[in-house]
Every structure is written in C-alpha cells, then in structure tokens.
Design an enzyme around this catalytic site. Sequence first.
Site, PDB file in Angstrom:
ATOM      1  N   TYR A  76      23.806  32.063  59.770  1.00 45.06           N
ATOM      2  CA  TYR A  76      24.890  32.009  58.789  1.00 45.06           C
ATOM      3  C   TYR A  76      25.845  30.846  59.069  1.00 45.06           C
ATOM      4  CZ  TYR A  76      23.817  36.727  57.002  1.00 45.06           C
ATOM      5  OH  TYR A  76      23.223  37.816  56.427  1.00 45.06           O
ATOM      6  N   LEU A 244      28.137  43.626  45.127  1.00 44.63           N
ATOM      7  CA  LEU A 244      28.779  43.273  43.866  1.00 44.63           C
ATOM      8  C   LEU A 244      28.002  42.184  43.130  1.00 44.63           C
ATOM      9  CD1 LEU A 244      32.480  43.437  45.053  1.00 44.63           C
ATOM     10  CD2 LEU A 244      31.293  45.064  43.580  1.00 44.63           C
ATOM     11  N   GLY A 246      26.917  39.149  43.815  1.00 46.91           N
ATOM     12  CA  GLY A 246      27.491  37.810  43.792  1.00 46.91           C
ATOM     13  C   GLY A 246      28.826  37.726  43.081  1.00 46.91           C
ATOM     14  N   LEU A 248      29.624  39.344  40.273  1.00 44.04           N
ATOM     15  CA  LEU A 248      29.532  39.673  38.853  1.00 44.04           C
ATOM     16  C   LEU A 248      30.022  41.091  38.575  1.00 44.04           C
ATOM     17  CD1 LEU A 248      28.610  38.743  36.032  1.00 44.04           C
ATOM     18  CD2 LEU A 248      26.342  39.660  36.578  1.00 44.04           C
TER      19      LEU A 248
END
Length: 347
Positions: A76, A244, A246, A248
């Site tokens: 990450y 969620l 991304g 939206l």
Amino acid sequence: MVTSVDRSSETMAPLLMEEKEAAMKYSVLGTTGVKVSRICLGTATFGVAPIAQDADRLVGAAIDLGINFVDTADVYGNLPVFDRPGAPAAADREPAEQILGRALRGRRDQLVLATKSNGIVGPDVNDRGLSRRHIIRQVESSLRRLQTDYIDLYYAHDPDPDTPLEQTLATYDDLIRQGKIRYVGLSNHPAWQVTQALWIADDRRLQAPVAAQVKYNLIDRAAERELGPACQQFGLSIVPYAPLHGGLLADLAVLDREVSGDQRFGAAGFSDSEIAVAQWVDRLARAWGLAPYQVSLAWLLSRPAVASAIVGAETPEELHANATAADVELDRAQLDTLTALAAGLVP
C-alpha cells in the site's frame, strides 16, 4: 475510500446537524476472543490521501472515535497504481506501513493491527507470493516499517497458485509460535480455498484462519453466494473492504470528483447500473433521516459473519462521519428494502 461530506449542501445540512458523537460498537473477530471496532481504518492510500504529514492526525482521530482496528499491507501507498493529480509521485512516497508505523508510536497497544503480503514488492521473480521464503521476509519488513514486534492479524493478500496452501499455513503457524504474528486471515480467497485451509489446519494441527477479507457492499454482493455461508458455518469473520463502493454509496457528490471509485487504482469509474443503485440508496437514506454512508454501512454491518468494515477515510471528518454508522440500527423492513436494491427490485 469514502467520499467527503459536502457540508455546504442544503439537502445534507439537516442530516449532518443530527449527527452525534459515534458510540463505537465492537465484534469478536472470528474465534479469537479479540474484540475489534465495527469500523476499521484502511490505509491503502496513506501517502496520497492523507499525505504522510496528516496521517498522525487521522490515526489519532480513529482512536478518539473508539476505532481499534487498522488495516494495511506491504504494497500500500507507494505504488504507481495509487498515483493521482496533486499527490506526490510514487517514487517520492513512503510505504503506507512506514507512515502508519510513525503514527502508531505510543499508541500501538491500543490497536488491533492487520497487514498482508503476496503482492509484487520488487523486481526479482521471487518478490511476491506466499512461499515460506517470501512470507518470512515480508513479515520482517513489515515489523520494521510498522515499528512493532508483533502483528495481530496477518493476511494472505491473494491466492498464490504456485505455492501449496500447506506450505503457507505451516509458515504462518511457525510465525505465530515465534510471537511475530497472532492470527491468520485470508484475503480475496474463494470459499473453496477458505474451506480447504480449514481442512489443512485441522489435519495438520496448524493455526487456522480466523477472518476473510473481501470486497463486499450493497452493489457488489458476490461474497454472499458461497464465502458468506462458509464463514458463518465455520466461525470466520468477514472483514469487507470497499464497503462504500469507492464512495458512491457514501454521497453522490463523489461523481463530481476528478478521481473516484476504482479510478483511484487505475481502473474504470462507475457504471450506470451502479449509479442507479446509489441514487436509490440516497433517496431512501434521506427519507429515513439518515445519510447514505450511514445506511450503506449499517446494512453491511447487519449481514451474517461481518465483523468490521474497512473504510479508507482521507480526513478525520470523513472518518467521523463513517463512524456514526456503527451506532445506526435499521429495522427489518429497511434492511429488506436495501437488500432488494442490488437485485434490481426498486421500492
């Protein structure tokens, strides 16, 4: 990642004024006896959003909200796939684990820390996978970056077709005996492999996986077909990422962002059918006096075997907004209405 709340919107203002300090709730993680907050702080974009200098404030906000569960991975933060306009280039960013490690100073023992390995971390042909060689090397690297001497939950980030699952689980068992990791999880593994891992662990008296991490939300419900029932049957917790979708399902204002959804990772944006579901969630949430992110997360947290949802908040304000969902309980009719949305059955 979740979208920020548009606090200038007249339609959102009444809802936001009703928000109160989140009363965090906790779930037992699998069969461990360890309690984790129902909202988990995700760190995939650490170094991009928040930038490294702001990560400490976000981690502090999580602890203040009662969030004790933090998720990261060895890949990450500083890969080109996370690049976006206005953020430092990948070559100029530190790994998310390293940024998180600094933010955890003096706070480590308050948190249940999860990380992962299997992704490509270098140019060598063996710089990825779930072999004994790679896992041990990555655990040592993660411990250094995170500035800790143990990892609470260590995931196999993805399946590795080149390494027998027996070898991977035996390596994890050795690391648990050494005190370097406490528990094992599987990420993005299909139900049959999760079940196979449990069979192997039982047959060879190895430490068995306690959690399965998977993409799961109101729009993407593939996990419910086989993985969900398997986890429920065998006592594993599901820890969803992208709860969620991304952003939206958090606020339709995400559609106005230059970078949203899987565009954050170099993929496509939202489809018309996904937007249609989100629009219905938005209408229902407002009718119920709630915000879309509260409704979406509350629905997910009500699903069988789900212990905690990973939210990739970029600011303390976003994190606070998402944390309020832990205290929202929808009634059966509301849950059934939301469940029907993904099947194309609108109210």
